[in-house]
Design an enzyme around this catalytic site. Sequence first.
Site, short mmCIF file in Angstrom:
data_model
loop_
_atom_site.label_atom_id
_atom_site.label_comp_id
_atom_site.label_asym_id
_atom_site.label_seq_id
_atom_site.Cartn_x
_atom_site.Cartn_y
_atom_site.Cartn_z
N ARG A 112 0.01 -6.55 9.74
CA ARG A 112 0.97 -6.58 10.85
C ARG A 112 1.91 -7.78 10.76
O ARG A 112 3.08 -7.69 11.10
CB ARG A 112 0.22 -6.56 12.19
CG ARG A 112 -0.53 -5.25 12.41
CD ARG A 112 -1.47 -5.31 13.61
NE ARG A 112 -2.31 -4.14 13.68
CZ ARG A 112 -2.04 -3.05 14.39
NH1 ARG A 112 -0.92 -2.97 15.08
NH2 ARG A 112 -2.88 -2.02 14.39
N ASN A 117 2.97 -9.04 8.05
CA ASN A 117 3.83 -8.87 6.88
C ASN A 117 4.69 -7.61 6.93
O ASN A 117 5.16 -7.15 5.89
CB ASN A 117 2.98 -8.84 5.61
CG ASN A 117 2.37 -10.18 5.27
OD1 ASN A 117 2.97 -11.21 5.54
ND2 ASN A 117 1.19 -10.17 4.69
N SER A 132 -6.53 0.74 10.50
CA SER A 132 -6.57 0.27 9.12
C SER A 132 -5.51 -0.80 8.84
O SER A 132 -5.41 -1.31 7.73
CB SER A 132 -6.36 1.45 8.15
OG SER A 132 -5.02 1.90 8.18
N CYS A 140 0.84 -1.20 0.00
CA CYS A 140 0.00 0.00 0.00
C CYS A 140 0.87 1.25 0.00
O CYS A 140 0.63 2.20 -0.75
CB CYS A 140 -0.95 -0.02 1.19
SG CYS A 140 -0.15 -0.18 2.81
N GLY A 171 -4.71 -4.35 9.61
CA GLY A 171 -5.25 -5.58 10.16
C GLY A 171 -4.18 -6.62 10.46
O GLY A 171 -2.98 -6.36 10.31
N PRO A 172 -4.59 -7.81 10.88
CA PRO A 172 -3.64 -8.86 11.25
C PRO A 172 -2.67 -9.22 10.14
O PRO A 172 -1.47 -9.42 10.38
CB PRO A 172 -4.55 -10.05 11.60
CG PRO A 172 -5.85 -9.43 11.99
CD PRO A 172 -5.99 -8.22 11.12
N ALA A 173 -3.16 -9.32 8.88
CA ALA A 173 -2.27 -9.69 7.77
C ALA A 173 -1.22 -8.62 7.54
O ALA A 173 -0.04 -8.92 7.30
CB ALA A 173 -3.09 -9.92 6.50
#
Length: 290
Positions: free
Chosen positions: A164, A166, A158, A126, A160-162
């Site tokens: 964080r 990565n 904004s 992003c 999320g777990p994925a």
Amino acid sequence: MKKFKVAILGTGNIGTDLLIKVQRSQYLECVAFVGRNTNSSGMAKAREMGITCSDKSIEFIKQNHKNIDLVFDATSAKDHLLHAPVFKDLGIIAIDLTPAKVGVMSVPAANLSDCLAADNINMITCGGQASIPLAYAIGQSQKNVEYIETVSIIASKSAGPATRRNLDEYIQTTEKGLIEFSGAKASKAIINLNPAIPCINMQTTVYAKVSNPNMDSLNTSVSEIVEKIKKYVPGYELIVPPLYENGRISIMVKVRGLGDYLPEYAGNLDIINCAAIAMAEEYAKNGLEV
């Protein structure tokens, strides 16, 4: 025009937002929304829209590949490393929204048409989608870019777990993209998760060390690239035009999301989804197949 049949792998917030964007496209048709949890809110939303859903993950893609032209992989970098060879063997175009660094790096405003020969497209990160177009403008307008750095500030809610999980891959992939698109000799990427309430919009600043910069050429290049981005990311806004002070160039942008499924402040997630849609639509417009 025949629509491209696409599947979305990953039913979290990013995948669900992506689904709504696909449904709005005149070039794409979502034929499957695939994850691991049939009780997720994303699955519920997809079922409301009449989309075929499955909790069989990559196994569903294997069993139904003849009805799929392209897969958006919105899982994780680790998962995409396993998925990529499967997509290739099945003859399915893959657009990777994870920082796995498997495929050709794509920033639609910079290299959209150049990516069409590839069967695996990496949307970088992003922060990369926000900063690398500016790095590209710097590289196109300046000679001998010594160093380039990006700092992205996003709302903590904004991430999320994925995202964080990565973070290491995010840094590595963004830094690689900055060098690839700008020609800089070295790069650095920083991300700041801001817990402020109300939530802030994404802001990204790019710094570059360039000897004797041509600011007129840079301003023209930045203006052109921002206009290209706004065609597929309407909330992308240049808030600090190119400045040169203390021996470095600085440029700042803000990104506000469309608010399709994710909140508007989640511009960091919206920009990568919009970029992925732009890339998929370009395949469809050209009627390309693997």
